[in-house]
Every structure is written in C-alpha cells, then in structure tokens.
Enzyme design. Structure first.
Site, PDB file in Angstrom:
ATOM      1  N   ARG A  60      -7.415   7.597   5.240  1.00 53.18           N
ATOM      2  CA  ARG A  60      -7.380   7.714   6.708  1.00 53.18           C
ATOM      3  C   ARG A  60      -7.259   9.184   7.067  1.00 53.18           C
ATOM      4  O   ARG A  60      -6.517   9.925   6.410  1.00 53.18           O
ATOM      5  CB  ARG A  60      -6.195   6.952   7.279  1.00 53.18           C
ATOM      6  CG  ARG A  60      -6.299   5.449   7.121  1.00 53.18           C
ATOM      7  CD  ARG A  60      -5.010   4.773   7.517  1.00 53.18           C
ATOM      8  NE  ARG A  60      -3.897   5.202   6.674  1.00 53.18           N
ATOM      9  CZ  ARG A  60      -2.623   4.982   6.942  1.00 53.18           C
ATOM     10  NH1 ARG A  60      -2.270   4.348   8.033  1.00 53.18           N
ATOM     11  NH2 ARG A  60      -1.685   5.393   6.115  1.00 53.18           N
ATOM     12  N   LYS A 119      12.838   9.846  10.737  1.00 50.59           N
ATOM     13  CA  LYS A 119      12.229   8.503  10.739  1.00 50.59           C
ATOM     14  C   LYS A 119      13.250   7.395  10.991  1.00 50.59           C
ATOM     15  O   LYS A 119      14.211   7.266  10.250  1.00 50.59           O
ATOM     16  CB  LYS A 119      11.563   8.233   9.376  1.00 50.59           C
ATOM     17  CG  LYS A 119      10.452   9.195   9.017  1.00 50.59           C
ATOM     18  CD  LYS A 119       9.678   8.681   7.804  1.00 50.59           C
ATOM     19  CE  LYS A 119       8.488   9.562   7.503  1.00 50.59           C
ATOM     20  NZ  LYS A 119       7.628   8.972   6.446  1.00 50.59           N
ATOM     21  N   SER A 157      -2.641  -2.923   6.023  1.00 51.39           N
ATOM     22  CA  SER A 157      -3.948  -3.330   6.541  1.00 51.39           C
ATOM     23  C   SER A 157      -5.078  -2.375   6.148  1.00 51.39           C
ATOM     24  O   SER A 157      -4.866  -1.390   5.448  1.00 51.39           O
ATOM     25  CB  SER A 157      -3.869  -3.487   8.059  1.00 51.39           C
ATOM     26  OG  SER A 157      -3.443  -2.283   8.636  1.00 51.39           O
ATOM     27  N   ASN A 161       4.152   0.531   2.086  1.00 47.39           N
ATOM     28  CA  ASN A 161       4.137  -0.579   3.046  1.00 47.39           C
ATOM     29  C   ASN A 161       4.177  -1.874   2.266  1.00 47.39           C
ATOM     30  O   ASN A 161       3.249  -2.167   1.514  1.00 47.39           O
ATOM     31  CB  ASN A 161       2.855  -0.523   3.876  1.00 47.39           C
ATOM     32  CG  ASN A 161       2.706   0.803   4.600  1.00 47.39           C
ATOM     33  OD1 ASN A 161       3.338   1.035   5.612  1.00 47.39           O
ATOM     34  ND2 ASN A 161       1.891   1.692   4.044  1.00 47.39           N
ATOM     35  N   GLU A 173       5.062   6.879   2.372  1.00 45.99           N
ATOM     36  CA  GLU A 173       5.863   5.648   2.396  1.00 45.99           C
ATOM     37  C   GLU A 173       5.125   4.581   1.606  1.00 45.99           C
ATOM     38  O   GLU A 173       3.952   4.740   1.261  1.00 45.99           O
ATOM     39  CB  GLU A 173       6.076   5.156   3.834  1.00 45.99           C
ATOM     40  CG  GLU A 173       4.777   4.748   4.516  1.00 45.99           C
ATOM     41  CD  GLU A 173       4.954   3.768   5.666  1.00 45.99           C
ATOM     42  OE1 GLU A 173       6.039   3.182   5.816  1.00 45.99           O
ATOM     43  OE2 GLU A 173       3.974   3.560   6.401  1.00 45.99           O
ATOM     44  N   ARG A 209       0.856  -1.181   0.000  1.00 44.66           N
ATOM     45  CA  ARG A 209       0.000   0.000   0.000  1.00 44.66           C
ATOM     46  C   ARG A 209       0.887   1.223   0.000  1.00 44.66           C
ATOM     47  O   ARG A 209       1.709   1.399   0.881  1.00 44.66           O
ATOM     48  CB  ARG A 209      -0.913   0.005   1.226  1.00 44.66           C
ATOM     49  CG  ARG A 209      -2.147   0.932   1.057  1.00 44.66           C
ATOM     50  CD  ARG A 209      -2.908   1.079   2.363  1.00 44.66           C
ATOM     51  NE  ARG A 209      -2.106   1.799   3.309  1.00 44.66           N
ATOM     52  CZ  ARG A 209      -1.970   1.464   4.594  1.00 44.66           C
ATOM     53  NH1 ARG A 209      -2.600   0.437   5.094  1.00 44.66           N
ATOM     54  NH2 ARG A 209      -1.198   2.171   5.383  1.00 44.66           N
ATOM     55  N   LYS A 266      12.490   2.351   5.261  1.00 45.30           N
ATOM     56  CA  LYS A 266      12.600   3.791   5.049  1.00 45.30           C
ATOM     57  C   LYS A 266      13.938   4.129   4.374  1.00 45.30           C
ATOM     58  O   LYS A 266      14.029   5.059   3.581  1.00 45.30           O
ATOM     59  CB  LYS A 266      12.482   4.536   6.381  1.00 45.30           C
ATOM     60  CG  LYS A 266      11.274   4.154   7.234  1.00 45.30           C
ATOM     61  CD  LYS A 266      10.022   4.857   6.802  1.00 45.30           C
ATOM     62  CE  LYS A 266       8.858   4.734   7.785  1.00 45.30           C
ATOM     63  NZ  LYS A 266       8.146   3.446   7.832  1.00 45.30           N
ATOM     64  N   GLU A 282       7.995   0.374  11.530  1.00 47.51           N
ATOM     65  CA  GLU A 282       6.679   0.428  10.900  1.00 47.51           C
ATOM     66  C   GLU A 282       5.600   0.441  11.979  1.00 47.51           C
ATOM     67  O   GLU A 282       5.846   0.053  13.113  1.00 47.51           O
ATOM     68  CB  GLU A 282       6.463  -0.814  10.024  1.00 47.51           C
ATOM     69  CG  GLU A 282       7.515  -1.028   8.940  1.00 47.51           C
ATOM     70  CD  GLU A 282       7.475   0.051   7.882  1.00 47.51           C
ATOM     71  OE1 GLU A 282       6.392   0.588   7.625  1.00 47.51           O
ATOM     72  OE2 GLU A 282       8.539   0.359   7.328  1.00 47.51           O
ATOM     73  N   GLY A 283       4.413   0.858  11.585  1.00 48.43           N
ATOM     74  CA  GLY A 283       3.269   0.691  12.480  1.00 48.43           C
ATOM     75  C   GLY A 283       2.819   1.950  13.188  1.00 48.43           C
ATOM     76  O   GLY A 283       1.885   1.922  13.973  1.00 48.43           O
TER      77      GLY A 283
HETATM   78  P1  ADP Z   1       4.889   4.106   9.688  1.00 49.08           P
HETATM   79  O1  ADP Z   1       5.689   3.043   9.026  1.00 49.08           O
HETATM   80  O2  ADP Z   1       5.084   4.156  11.153  1.00 49.08           O
HETATM   81  O3  ADP Z   1       3.453   4.082   9.259  1.00 49.08           O
HETATM   82  P2  ADP Z   1       5.041   6.560   8.157  1.00 49.08           P
HETATM   83  O4  ADP Z   1       6.187   6.989   7.358  1.00 49.08           O
HETATM   84  O5  ADP Z   1       3.847   6.136   7.409  1.00 49.08           O
HETATM   85  O6  ADP Z   1       5.551   5.437   9.171  1.00 49.08           O
HETATM   86  O7  ADP Z   1       4.645   7.726   9.153  1.00 49.08           O
HETATM   87  C1  ADP Z   1       3.623   7.602  10.111  1.00 49.08           C
HETATM   88  C2  ADP Z   1       2.706   8.815  10.048  1.00 49.08           C
HETATM   89  O8  ADP Z   1       3.442  10.005  10.265  1.00 49.08           O
HETATM   90  C3  ADP Z   1       2.023   8.997   8.715  1.00 49.08           C
HETATM   91  O9  ADP Z   1       0.839   8.252   8.640  1.00 49.08           O
HETATM   92  C4  ADP Z   1       1.790  10.498   8.677  1.00 49.08           C
HETATM   93  O10 ADP Z   1       0.633  10.815   9.416  1.00 49.08           O
HETATM   94  C5  ADP Z   1       2.987  11.047   9.432  1.00 49.08           C
HETATM   95  N1  ADP Z   1       4.070  11.411   8.473  1.00 49.08           N
HETATM   96  C6  ADP Z   1       5.022  10.601   8.002  1.00 49.08           C
HETATM   97  N2  ADP Z   1       5.826  11.233   7.133  1.00 49.08           N
HETATM   98  C7  ADP Z   1       5.384  12.481   7.058  1.00 49.08           C
HETATM   99  C8  ADP Z   1       5.788  13.643   6.324  1.00 49.08           C
HETATM  100  N3  ADP Z   1       6.834  13.600   5.509  1.00 49.08           N
HETATM  101  N4  ADP Z   1       5.080  14.782   6.489  1.00 49.08           N
HETATM  102  C9  ADP Z   1       4.015  14.841   7.322  1.00 49.08           C
HETATM  103  N5  ADP Z   1       3.577  13.776   8.040  1.00 49.08           N
HETATM  104  C10 ADP Z   1       4.241  12.605   7.916  1.00 49.08           C
HETATM  105 MG    MG Z   2       2.617   4.570   7.489  1.00 51.57          MG
END
Ligand code: ADP
Ligand code: MG
Length: 474
Positions: free
Chosen positions: A450, A364, A151, A146, A144, A125, A305, A368-369
């Site tokens: 979401r 970051k 899910s 996944n 990102e 996703r 990442k 994940e999660g």
């Molecule tokens: P995870 O693997 O924990 O889901 P993500 O990279 O998806 O990691 O980041 C988790 C959440 O953080 C995202 O769903 C988003 O709400 C926020 N986020 C992540 N990257 C960014 C970004 N570059 N700018 C703004 N919000 C972000």
């Molecule tokens: Mg995410």
C-alpha cells in the site's frame, strides 16, 4: 530506487495514456469497490485506488518479511494460548480502555466455561515500512500485526496484472516480466477450507461476519469465490443477524436459522462503534460456540498494540517461544522501538522525551482501522494533557519510521492526475491452522503493498489515504 521510472514520469502524454489504460485494466481485472455515495449496492462501482506504477521495494527486505511470517504465525498462536501473558500484559490497559476490557471479559468468560472450539484458524497480516537509516541503508520495521479482518488479500491478487500491463504500455516490457505473481485470496481460502474440513461436517457453512456498510465487498468476494470453487458453502451475515438467528445446541454447535456454521470469518468486530448491547451478546454467542472463529477472541487480543509493545521487552519473545531461538531472532530483527506509557518511572521518562521531541514518535491507542494515531504537535498536546492521568496507559509510544519517498501517481476516481511524493507499507499475509495442540498448517500466503502520499501521516486504503500497489523488487 525509483530511478527506473524517472524517464516515464517526465512524459506527461505517456502518463495520461497509461493512466487511462490502467483504470480500464483495473475495472476489467476486478480491482473494485462500491462507491462512498452508494455503499449498499453493486449497481454502481468504481475501481479501488491504486498507483500508476509499481513501487520499488528492496529485494532483501521483501525476502526477510516473507521469511519471518511463519515465525509470526507461531508467535500469535502461542500468545493466544497463554492466559497468564495476556492477563499480565493487558492488566493496565483494561483498567482504562473500555473496548479492550469488554473483549477481555468475553475472553475470560469463555475460558471459565471451557473452550468448545478445537480447531483454530489464524489469518493475519504483518505490516512493515522500510526505515531509512543515517547511512542511507533501509531496514525492515514492523508497523503492526493485524490478527482480525486483515483485508485487501483479494483485490491485491489482481493488481499485479494491471501493473504488468501499464509497464508494457510504457515500453517497460522487460521490467513487466519481473513482477511477481501474488494470490493471498487463494492462500486465505485454503486456510479457511482446511479449518472447515477439520471441523468435520459436510453440511456446515463458512460464515463471513460482515459490516453494515460493505464498500469493500469485492475484496471479500475473491475469497468467497475460492471457497465456492471448492464446493464449500459461504453465507454473509452481520452481528445483528447473529443476534436474531444464532443459537447453540447442547454441544455448543453454532446454528444460524437451523444452518450449522463450521467457520466464522470476521471481517468486522474490531472497532468499538460496531458493538451495541445486542452485538456484544452476539459476539459472546459466537465465542462460546464450537465453530472455528477466525480469529478467536484470544487471537484478537494478541493483536493489540499493547501486546505488540510488551513483546519488545528483553526476554519476552524468548519466554513465549522457548523452543524457537531462531524464530525469536528473526522476529526481533523487525521490531522498531516501542515504549510503555504505564504509570511509573519508565512511563514518565518516555512521556517527557516524547513531549520534548514529538516528531521522533507515534502515539497509538488500542484501535484498529487507521486514522487513530497521533503525530507531531497533536501528539505533544495530547500527551501533555494526559501525562499525569491513568488515561495515559491506554496508549503506547513507537519510534516513527522514516522511509525514503519516491515519485508516483495515485489513481483515484474523480481525482486529478498529479504526481506525488510517496511512501509504501508492505504487508505479508500469514495463515495457520491448529487442531488441538498440533499445528497442521503454517504459511505465508502472499503480500500487499500500500502506498500513500507523504503528507498523510496515518491511514490505510479503507481509510481513503493509501492505495493499492505492487512491489517491484530492486
Ligand atoms: P491501524 O491499526 O490503525 O492500522 P497502524 O499501527 O497500522 O494502526 O498505523 C496506521 C498507519 O499509521 C500505518 O499504516 C502507517 O501509515 C502509520 N504508522 C503507524 N506506525 C508508524 C510508525 N511507527 N512510523 C511511521 N508511520 C506509522
Ligand atoms: Mg495498520
């Protein structure tokens, strides 16, 4: 954009009535989760949190996200077969990040032995936000991708019906008719079914590798039921079941207590806390087997990442997809600024920039999660502390995306009904199947929207921050 619902949002009585209808509709439709208090039983369940109203999504960006999904499928599949790229890209990370290092060790071990697996199944996703530029125009920016346990494809297949009803109750019948059908659960199941069929044993089952605590079981049941409808047997097992019951025969076919397994669909295995010594052994057993792993360990690594950050280097996509210049252009158009914190001048410079202006970035780790990223003051503090140590390399930096907020109500069991400023994240499900070198299926399988209140920087639905939503294209 949210202008469409402005009239409704102001009518408190209508909102309260619609919220009551919405909650019952969600329960009827099966938008369900087990409760935090009783996560081990379905005796007590509640609705999964969701927005009262669908959120506006720019049509052009929605279409762009769909149009690039097959390209991302191709890319992930290409990375998973490129040992040199994975080795080089993760070299600095695995020196400091123990979890990625352990996954990588399994990857190398499996390659050394030689792959028994010949059919490959990817279910990913790709997540995006709509970055609001200075000119007020929104741009699609990937957050990102996944590649393991992506899910909510199940529950989201049922949320559009709920929002359609809510709009009608609120007198928006015309708008209700514009909500798109969406069924990622079916697309995901079709991918699993294809892999199962190509594995080629009628007796063999599909094994969902599930968590110890299964609050989100109904999301998974949506996919399971699609498989049962196709007369494919599904079993649910945990890592410790695999440790206790799993074995390989001479041709490395996987058996669970004598039952052959064709496909292992991981809904678990992406956080370090899950793995004790036994569970690592179970993971290795699964990876060594002939069974179709979704994802195999290489594809899980392709979703780190660190890989995402290295992909943004000039020329990197071109190297990975040399025969697909148009796919490369479509993929690159979705990238936000991503920066390596590897030791050296480049990393020193961006670390200093982020310490000086932390609100421009997200820090970051390789996790994940949800709930792992760092923002603002916290980002500054952590980076300040690790900027001269190799630990820095376990993180990447990313430009912070700034979407335009809109008003909505987030419906959550036992929470008061109040309006919030919200931002949304759009995910597109991708499914592909490869047999040997031939890609036999490559599709975009549906979407997930979401939405969360703006006071939360991070977090998804499972993390208790975001809620399920439906896009209303504008
Ligand atoms: P995870 O693997 O924990 O889901 P993500 O990279 O998806 O990691 O980041 C988790 C959440 O953080 C995202 O769903 C988003 O709400 C926020 N986020 C992540 N990257 C960014 C970004 N570059 N700018 C703004 N919000 C972000
Ligand atoms: Mg995410």
């Amino acid at each position: 954009m949210a202008a469409g619902w402005q009239d409704v949002l102001q009518d408190q009585a209508a909102v309260r009535e619609a919220a009551a209808v919405a909650v019952d509709a969600a329960l009827l439709a099966g938008v369900l989760m087990r409760t935090g208090e009783q996560p081990h039983t379905s005796d007590v369940v509640n609705y999964a949190p969701f927005t009262l109203l669908p959120s506006a999504v720019p049509r052009a960006l929605f279409e762009q996200a769909y149009a690039v999904q097959q390209d991302f499928n191709l890319l992930v599949d290409a990375i998973s077969q490129n040992k040199e790229f994975l080795q080089q890209t993760l070299a600095s990370t695995i020196k400091v990040d123990d979890f990625t290092a352990r996954l990588f060790r399994i990857y190398m071990q499996v390659l050394e032995e030689g792959l028994a697996q010949t059919v490959f199944l990817g279910i990913n996703r790709s997540d995006y936000m709509f970055d609001c530029g200075l000119d007020g125009r929104a741009a699609l920016r990937q957050i990102e991708i996944n590649t393991i346990a992506a899910s909510f494809g199940g529950l989201t297949s049922r949320t559009a019906d709920v929002h359609r009803l809510v709009l009608k109750v609120l007198g928006k019948t015309e708008e209700a008719s514009h909500l798109l059908p969406n069924n990622p659960a079916k697309g995901v199941a079709l991918g699993i079914a294809k892999a199962w069929q190509l594995y080629g044993s009628q007796r063999a089952v599909v094994m969902f590798l599930v968590e110890e605590v299964q609050r989100n079981i109904f999301d998974q049941r949506c996919v399971e039921n699609e498989l049962w409808n196709r007369n494919i047997r599904v079993v649910r097992k945990r890592f410790r079941d695999v440790f206790e019951q799993g074995s390989l025969d001479a041709s490395r076919r996987l058996y669970m207590d004598g039952q052959e397994v064709a496909v292992v669909y991981y809904r678990e295995g992406y956080v370090p806390q899950v793995y004790d010594q036994q569970n690592w052994e179970a993971r290795l057993l699964l990876e060594r087997s002939r069974a179709v792993k979704c994802p195999d360990i290489a594809t899980q690594l392709a979703g780190t990442k660190k890989v995402q950050q290295e992909l943004s280097r000039p020329g990197m996509l071109e190297k990975l997809l040399p025969a697909h210049p148009e796919a490369v252009a479509r993929i690159r158009a979705t990238f936000a600024g991503l920066y390596s914190l590897d030791e050296g001048e480049e990393g020193d410079r961006i670390a200093a920039t982020a310490i000086a202006d932390p609100d421009r970035f997200v820090l970051k780790p390789q996790r994940e999660g949800g709930g792992n990223n760092l923002y603002g003051e916290e980002l500054r503090e952590v980076l300040e502390k690790i900027k001269d140590s190799p630990e820095r390399t376990s993180y990447i930096l990313m430009d912070k995306i700034r979407p335009q907020p809109a008003l909505n109500y987030l419906l959550r069991a036992h929470s008061p009904l109040k309006v919030s400023q919200c931002i949304s994240e759009l995910g597109i499900f991708g499914v592909y199947v490869r047999q040997g070198q031939e890609l036999v299926l490559n599709e975009a399988a549906g979407h997930l929207l979401r939405t969360k209140a703006i006071e939360h920087a991070d977090g998804g639905v499972a993390a208790g921050v975001a809620v399920l939503d439906t896009p209303y294209l504008v």
